[in-house]
Scaffold this motif. Structure first.
Motif, PDB file in Angstrom:
ATOM      1  N   TRP A  48       0.394  -1.143  -0.271  1.00  0.00           N
ATOM      2  CA  TRP A  48       0.058  -0.067   0.395  1.00  0.00           C
ATOM      3  C   TRP A  48       1.198   0.972   0.005  1.00  0.00           C
ATOM      4  N   GLY A  59       7.463   3.853  -6.325  1.00  0.00           N
ATOM      5  CA  GLY A  59       6.111   2.782  -6.011  1.00  0.00           C
ATOM      6  C   GLY A  59       5.725   1.862  -6.496  1.00  0.00           C
ATOM      7  N   GLY A  73       0.520   4.143  -3.030  1.00  0.00           N
ATOM      8  CA  GLY A  73       0.446   5.825  -2.769  1.00  0.00           C
ATOM      9  C   GLY A  73       2.024   6.624  -3.359  1.00  0.00           C
ATOM     10  N   ALA A 111       1.433   9.347  -5.507  1.00  0.00           N
ATOM     11  CA  ALA A 111       1.986  10.394  -5.496  1.00  0.00           C
ATOM     12  C   ALA A 111       3.061  11.172  -6.585  1.00  0.00           C
TER      13      ALA A 111
END
Length: 219
Positions: free
Chosen positions: A105, A164, A109, A113
């Protein structure tokens, strides 16, 4: 802004190919979408790609281009293909995995972003933003907003976005691939800054003295 047909097609095909390689690495659609984090990752991927269609960026060589820098695009492409496939594959095989759902997770995120930071400057610059190192017609120096702090926010977004993606699959190899983006990225940054110095002379030098390249307080 409305997307050009060529750039729109490239964005759509690139997004589907990227996701397709990840699905292949994960062992198929059922395996890939078996975890909610990967479903969320896919939603973010399509949202970012949809936004990118209307960002106004292009691949124009403009009025003046540093053609010697084009090899960087090839390097990004090769690393990108590996990064699309290997994180999902290594997670499936249990190779160099970072433990815990929190890592997944966190990755989602950071992917969101970083992707937003990657696209935002393209909206700011519009047609002056090119995938090539080039001076565009009507090029002017933007020093407000995020550009008042860092000179290459889109590249910072690229790195955060790639990290990410790797973490969403808990992939240590994906993190390594993100690190491999840094050398060609720095080469591209230096090429861009040389071109901008030649174009804007003392104005760009003054801008450089009060800003950071990528990370405030560090570089």
């Amino acid at each position: 802004m409305t997307p050009t047909s060529g750039l729109a097609a490239l964005t759509v095909v690139g997004t589907l190919a990227y996701l397709g390689l990840a699905v292949l690495g994960a062992g198929g659609l059922a395996a890939f979408f078996s975890h909610p984090a990967r479903i969320a990752l896919t939603i973010v991927l399509f949202a970012l790609s949809g936004a990118a269609l209307f960002s106004g960026g292009n691949l124009s060589p403009g009025e003046r281009e540093d053609r010697a820098n084009r090899w960087v695009i090839t390097a990004f492409g090769v690393i990108g293909l590996l990064a699309a496939y290997l994180p999902a594959y290594t997670e499936r095989k249990g190779v160099w995995i970072l433990d815990g759902d929190a890592v997944r997770w966190l990755g989602v995120g950071l992917f969101a972003a970083g992707g937003a930071l990657r696209i935002w400057p393209v909206f700011v610059l519009g047609r002056r933003f090119s995938g090539l190192v080039a001076i565009q017609p009507g090029h002017r120096l933007v020093t407000s907003g995020v550009y008042s702090v860092i000179r290459h926010p889109s590249y910072l977004g690229l790195l955060v976005n790639a990290l990410g993606w790797a973490l969403a699959f808990r992939s240590g190899i994906g993190v390594l691939l993100t690190a491999l983006l840094v050398p060609p990225l720095l080469v591209r940054i230096h090429a861009e800054e040389k071109l901008l110095r030649d174009q804007f002379d003392s104005g760009y030098e003054a801008y450089c003295r009060r800003t950071w390249r990528l990370i405030p307080g560090l570089y």
